[in-house]
Design a protein around this motif. Sequence first.
Motif, PDB file in Angstrom:
ATOM      1  N   ILE A 174       0.853  -1.184   0.000  1.00 18.89           N
ATOM      2  CA  ILE A 174       0.000   0.000   0.000  1.00 18.89           C
ATOM      3  C   ILE A 174       0.888   1.232   0.000  1.00 18.89           C
ATOM      4  N   THR A 175       0.542   2.217  -0.814  1.00 17.44           N
ATOM      5  CA  THR A 175       1.229   3.497  -0.800  1.00 17.44           C
ATOM      6  C   THR A 175       0.427   4.476   0.053  1.00 17.44           C
ATOM      7  N   VAL A 176       1.097   5.080   1.029  1.00 21.19           N
ATOM      8  CA  VAL A 176       0.456   6.048   1.928  1.00 21.19           C
ATOM      9  C   VAL A 176       1.133   7.401   1.696  1.00 21.19           C
ATOM     10  N   ARG A 177       0.350   8.408   1.388  1.00 19.06           N
ATOM     11  CA  ARG A 177       0.890   9.718   1.033  1.00 19.06           C
ATOM     12  C   ARG A 177       0.883  10.667   2.226  1.00 19.06           C
ATOM     13  N   PRO A 178       1.653  11.742   2.168  1.00 17.46           N
ATOM     14  CA  PRO A 178       1.651  12.714   3.268  1.00 17.46           C
ATOM     15  C   PRO A 178       0.239  13.187   3.604  1.00 17.46           C
ATOM     16  N   GLY A 179      -0.067  13.218   4.879  1.00 12.05           N
ATOM     17  CA  GLY A 179      -1.405  13.588   5.332  1.00 12.05           C
ATOM     18  C   GLY A 179      -2.356  12.423   5.411  1.00 12.05           C
ATOM     19  N   GLU A 180      -1.901  11.216   5.017  1.00 12.18           N
ATOM     20  CA  GLU A 180      -2.719  10.012   5.112  1.00 12.18           C
ATOM     21  C   GLU A 180      -2.184   9.101   6.213  1.00 12.18           C
ATOM     22  N   ALA A 181      -3.020   8.180   6.665  1.00  9.69           N
ATOM     23  CA  ALA A 181      -2.636   7.269   7.747  1.00  9.69           C
ATOM     24  C   ALA A 181      -3.139   5.866   7.442  1.00  9.69           C
ATOM     25  N   ILE A 182      -2.472   4.887   7.995  1.00  7.97           N
ATOM     26  CA  ILE A 182      -2.891   3.497   7.869  1.00  7.97           C
ATOM     27  C   ILE A 182      -2.787   2.836   9.235  1.00  7.97           C
ATOM     28  N   THR A 183      -3.786   2.058   9.589  1.00  7.52           N
ATOM     29  CA  THR A 183      -3.796   1.304  10.843  1.00  7.52           C
ATOM     30  C   THR A 183      -3.892  -0.174  10.508  1.00  7.52           C
ATOM     31  N   PHE A 184      -3.101  -1.001  11.199  1.00  7.36           N
ATOM     32  CA  PHE A 184      -3.067  -2.417  10.854  1.00  7.36           C
ATOM     33  C   PHE A 184      -2.739  -3.267  12.075  1.00  7.36           C
ATOM     34  N   TRP A 185      -3.090  -4.566  11.964  1.00  6.11           N
ATOM     35  CA  TRP A 185      -2.727  -5.529  13.008  1.00  6.11           C
ATOM     36  C   TRP A 185      -1.222  -5.797  12.867  1.00  6.11           C
ATOM     37  N   SER A 186      -0.455  -5.438  13.872  1.00  7.14           N
ATOM     38  CA  SER A 186       0.998  -5.489  13.721  1.00  7.14           C
ATOM     39  C   SER A 186       1.592  -6.876  13.926  1.00  7.14           C
ATOM     40  N   ALA A 187       0.749  -7.885  14.237  1.00  7.61           N
ATOM     41  CA  ALA A 187       1.251  -9.264  14.253  1.00  7.61           C
ATOM     42  C   ALA A 187       1.488  -9.765  12.825  1.00  7.61           C
ATOM     43  N   GLU A 188       0.872  -9.078  11.841  1.00 12.49           N
ATOM     44  CA  GLU A 188       1.148  -9.394  10.444  1.00 12.49           C
ATOM     45  C   GLU A 188       2.526  -8.845  10.084  1.00 12.49           C
ATOM     46  N   GLU A 189       3.328  -9.622   9.374  1.00  6.74           N
ATOM     47  CA  GLU A 189       4.656  -9.140   8.993  1.00  6.74           C
ATOM     48  C   GLU A 189       4.518  -7.876   8.152  1.00  6.74           C
ATOM     49  N   HIS A 190       5.322  -6.854   8.463  1.00  6.84           N
ATOM     50  CA  HIS A 190       5.236  -5.604   7.719  1.00  6.84           C
ATOM     51  C   HIS A 190       6.626  -5.019   7.484  1.00  6.84           C
ATOM     52  N   VAL A 191       6.743  -4.307   6.375  1.00 10.73           N
ATOM     53  CA  VAL A 191       7.997  -3.677   5.968  1.00 10.73           C
ATOM     54  C   VAL A 191       7.679  -2.268   5.488  1.00 10.73           C
ATOM     55  N   TYR A 192       8.450  -1.269   5.972  1.00  7.28           N
ATOM     56  CA  TYR A 192       8.307   0.106   5.510  1.00  7.28           C
ATOM     57  C   TYR A 192       9.397   0.401   4.471  1.00  7.28           C
ATOM     58  N   SER A 193       9.058   1.179   3.453  1.00  5.55           N
ATOM     59  CA  SER A 193      10.058   1.613   2.466  1.00  5.55           C
ATOM     60  C   SER A 193       9.692   2.997   1.961  1.00  5.55           C
ATOM     61  N   PRO A 194      10.693   3.807   1.560  1.00  5.90           N
ATOM     62  CA  PRO A 194      10.356   5.036   0.832  1.00  5.90           C
ATOM     63  C   PRO A 194       9.746   4.638  -0.506  1.00  5.90           C
ATOM     64  N   ALA A 195       8.669   5.291  -0.909  1.00  8.03           N
ATOM     65  CA  ALA A 195       8.040   4.943  -2.182  1.00  8.03           C
ATOM     66  C   ALA A 195       8.929   5.324  -3.356  1.00  8.03           C
ATOM     67  N   GLU A 196       9.742   6.377  -3.180  1.00  6.85           N
ATOM     68  CA  GLU A 196      10.651   6.818  -4.232  1.00  6.85           C
ATOM     69  C   GLU A 196      12.081   6.728  -3.737  1.00  6.85           C
ATOM     70  N   PRO A 197      12.927   5.903  -4.365  1.00  8.39           N
ATOM     71  CA  PRO A 197      14.328   5.805  -3.958  1.00  8.39           C
ATOM     72  C   PRO A 197      14.994   7.181  -3.979  1.00  8.39           C
ATOM     73  N   GLY A 198      15.813   7.415  -2.968  1.00 11.06           N
ATOM     74  CA  GLY A 198      16.515   8.691  -2.892  1.00 11.06           C
ATOM     75  C   GLY A 198      15.784   9.757  -2.114  1.00 11.06           C
ATOM     76  N   LYS A 199      14.505   9.534  -1.805  1.00  7.64           N
ATOM     77  CA  LYS A 199      13.740  10.483  -1.001  1.00  7.64           C
ATOM     78  C   LYS A 199      13.551   9.934   0.410  1.00  7.64           C
ATOM     79  N   VAL A 200      13.694  10.799   1.397  1.00 10.21           N
ATOM     80  CA  VAL A 200      13.535  10.390   2.794  1.00 10.21           C
ATOM     81  C   VAL A 200      12.066  10.515   3.182  1.00 10.21           C
TER      82      VAL A 200
END
Length: 215
Positions: A174-200
């Motif tokens: 899922i892509t989450v943009r600035p000003g948006e939020a996502i809530t999830f069951w954290s027992a599910e394996e999850h990984v965060y990444s920058p959507a665009e390489p080179g951007k923090v």
Amino acid sequence: MEALAMLKETPPDIVGQRLRRARVKQGLSIRDLAARAEISKSSVVRVESGEPSHGRTIVKLCRALGLHLAGLLTPPPDDVPFVLHTRADDKWFDMHNYGDGPFPDNSVEYRQKLASEGKLDVGILLLTNRLGGGMMLPVLGELYGPSEPRRHTGEEMVYVLENDLLIRIGDKEITVRPGEAITFWSAEEHVYSPAEPGKVTRFLSIRIDYVRSLQ
């Protein structure tokens, strides 16, 4: 009699939270407190949940905790119901090497230097959270690269502050943009990444830990 009159004027949710804080400070489980007070576990749960309860039940709980009823209704000045995080409290960590302790420098330039050298993928700042028995873990995060796969108890809310966040939860991306939020069951394996390489990507994460909530 005066304390019982004060009890009628005090909202039951405030009474319940103060009793819960006192119980947690003493390291007692709900079962322990129920046994001491000679009442049922369900009665303790009802009181701590803020449901209206009989005055005698509150008195029994106070006695079991070594509290005077009047002291419960007018807590001491040092029993404040909030915690403030200031810039002086800032301590940044490498999420993947948290045990190494905080960075010697809290500046964003220092974290950017580590990232450019391939030594940092995810920087995190734990926001001060010292509420007695609190269930919440708030974290400010910076993504320079993908995080390692994670899973833990409870649920988590992530609010994106700057640049798009790509999050994988189980087999969903899922892509989450600035000003948006996502809530999830954290027992599910999850990984965060920058959507665009080179951007923090910067984000706020708030985790609710059910294990602590059941203590």
